[in-house]
Design a protein around this motif. Structure first.
Motif, short mmCIF file in Angstrom:
data_model
loop_
_atom_site.label_atom_id
_atom_site.label_comp_id
_atom_site.label_asym_id
_atom_site.label_seq_id
_atom_site.Cartn_x
_atom_site.Cartn_y
_atom_site.Cartn_z
N UNK A 1 9.06 -25.75 -29.62
CA UNK A 1 7.83 -25.31 -30.21
C UNK A 1 6.70 -26.11 -29.60
N UNK A 2 6.06 -25.51 -28.69
CA UNK A 2 4.95 -26.15 -28.02
C UNK A 2 3.65 -25.53 -28.51
N UNK A 3 2.68 -26.36 -28.73
CA UNK A 3 1.39 -25.85 -29.14
C UNK A 3 0.38 -26.15 -28.04
N UNK A 4 -0.63 -25.32 -27.97
CA UNK A 4 -1.63 -25.51 -26.94
C UNK A 4 -2.76 -26.43 -27.38
N UNK A 5 -2.78 -26.79 -28.64
CA UNK A 5 -3.86 -27.67 -29.12
C UNK A 5 -3.51 -29.12 -28.76
N UNK A 6 -4.50 -29.86 -28.33
CA UNK A 6 -4.23 -31.25 -27.97
C UNK A 6 -3.91 -32.09 -29.19
N UNK A 7 -3.07 -33.05 -28.98
CA UNK A 7 -2.68 -33.96 -30.05
C UNK A 7 -3.76 -35.02 -30.18
N UNK A 8 -4.28 -35.21 -31.38
CA UNK A 8 -5.32 -36.24 -31.54
C UNK A 8 -4.73 -37.63 -31.29
N UNK A 9 -5.45 -38.39 -30.53
CA UNK A 9 -5.03 -39.75 -30.21
C UNK A 9 -5.75 -40.70 -31.15
N UNK A 10 -4.96 -41.53 -31.82
CA UNK A 10 -5.55 -42.51 -32.73
C UNK A 10 -6.13 -43.65 -31.89
N UNK A 11 -7.41 -43.90 -32.06
CA UNK A 11 -8.07 -44.96 -31.32
C UNK A 11 -8.44 -46.08 -32.28
N UNK A 12 -8.16 -47.26 -31.85
CA UNK A 12 -8.56 -48.40 -32.66
C UNK A 12 -9.97 -48.78 -32.28
N UNK A 13 -10.80 -49.06 -33.25
CA UNK A 13 -12.18 -49.42 -32.92
C UNK A 13 -12.22 -50.77 -32.19
N UNK A 14 -13.02 -50.79 -31.17
CA UNK A 14 -13.20 -52.01 -30.38
C UNK A 14 -14.46 -52.71 -30.88
N UNK A 15 -14.36 -53.99 -31.22
CA UNK A 15 -15.57 -54.67 -31.68
C UNK A 15 -16.59 -54.77 -30.55
N UNK A 16 -17.83 -54.46 -30.88
CA UNK A 16 -18.88 -54.47 -29.89
C UNK A 16 -19.67 -55.77 -30.00
N UNK A 17 -19.95 -56.41 -28.88
CA UNK A 17 -20.74 -57.65 -28.95
C UNK A 17 -22.14 -57.39 -29.48
N UNK A 18 -22.74 -58.44 -30.03
CA UNK A 18 -24.10 -58.30 -30.56
C UNK A 18 -25.10 -57.97 -29.47
N UNK A 19 -24.79 -58.34 -28.23
CA UNK A 19 -25.74 -58.16 -27.14
C UNK A 19 -25.56 -56.83 -26.41
N UNK A 20 -24.78 -55.92 -26.97
CA UNK A 20 -24.55 -54.63 -26.33
C UNK A 20 -25.26 -53.52 -27.11
N UNK A 21 -25.56 -52.45 -26.41
CA UNK A 21 -26.20 -51.29 -27.03
C UNK A 21 -25.16 -50.19 -27.13
N UNK A 22 -25.06 -49.58 -28.30
CA UNK A 22 -24.08 -48.53 -28.52
C UNK A 22 -24.40 -47.30 -27.68
N UNK A 23 -23.37 -46.65 -27.20
CA UNK A 23 -23.56 -45.42 -26.42
C UNK A 23 -23.73 -44.24 -27.36
N UNK A 24 -24.39 -43.22 -26.89
CA UNK A 24 -24.50 -41.98 -27.64
C UNK A 24 -25.63 -41.94 -28.65
N UNK A 25 -26.59 -42.80 -28.56
CA UNK A 25 -27.74 -42.75 -29.47
C UNK A 25 -28.71 -41.73 -28.89
N UNK A 26 -28.95 -40.65 -29.63
CA UNK A 26 -29.78 -39.56 -29.13
C UNK A 26 -31.27 -39.79 -29.39
N UNK A 27 -31.59 -40.41 -30.49
CA UNK A 27 -32.99 -40.62 -30.85
C UNK A 27 -33.59 -41.74 -30.00
N UNK A 28 -34.70 -41.47 -29.28
CA UNK A 28 -35.29 -42.51 -28.43
C UNK A 28 -35.78 -43.73 -29.21
N UNK A 29 -36.24 -43.52 -30.44
CA UNK A 29 -36.70 -44.64 -31.26
C UNK A 29 -35.52 -45.53 -31.64
N UNK A 30 -34.43 -44.91 -32.05
CA UNK A 30 -33.23 -45.67 -32.39
C UNK A 30 -32.68 -46.38 -31.16
#
Length: 99
Positions: A1-30
């Motif tokens: 039984x094969x399905x064509x939907x991808x299997x969700x991969x569990x990702x562990x959150x990686x701690x981000x340093x205080x001196x880094x900027x998060x990716x994916x911020x769409x608002x220019x003010x933010x």
């Protein structure tokens, strides 16, 4: 039984340093706020000399204690040599001052 939907991969959150900027911020003010916050954190890290000295001192103390546990004779010799050096420097300074 094969399905064509991808299997969700569990990702562990990686701690981000205080001196880094998060990716994916769409608002220019933010984005600007995040960059400013990261820049201020980097400046604080770099300019906070007492904290940096404390970290280096703690690391040196830990290494010295580990050395003393491994090699008691070497640690004793290092302390005696250090005391003799300090005594010699003080003696030379007093002698130079009194002449």
């Amino acid at each position: 039984m094969s399905s064509s939907s991808p299997v969700p991969v569990a990702r562990t959150p990686v701690p981000m340093p205080r001196t880094a900027v998060a990716l994916g911020i769409a608002d220019p003010v933010e984005q600007a706020r995040a960059e400013l916050k990261a820049a201020l954190a980097a400046i604080e890290e770099k300019a906070n000399v007492p904290r940096r000295v404390a970290k280096v001192t703690d690391r040196a103390i830990t290494q010295a204690r580990a050395f003393a546990r491994r090699n008691r004779t070497g640690a004793t010799a290092a302390v005696v040599a250090g005391a003799a050096t300090v005594g010699l420097i003080v003696w030379a300074a007093v002698r130079a001052y009194t002449r």
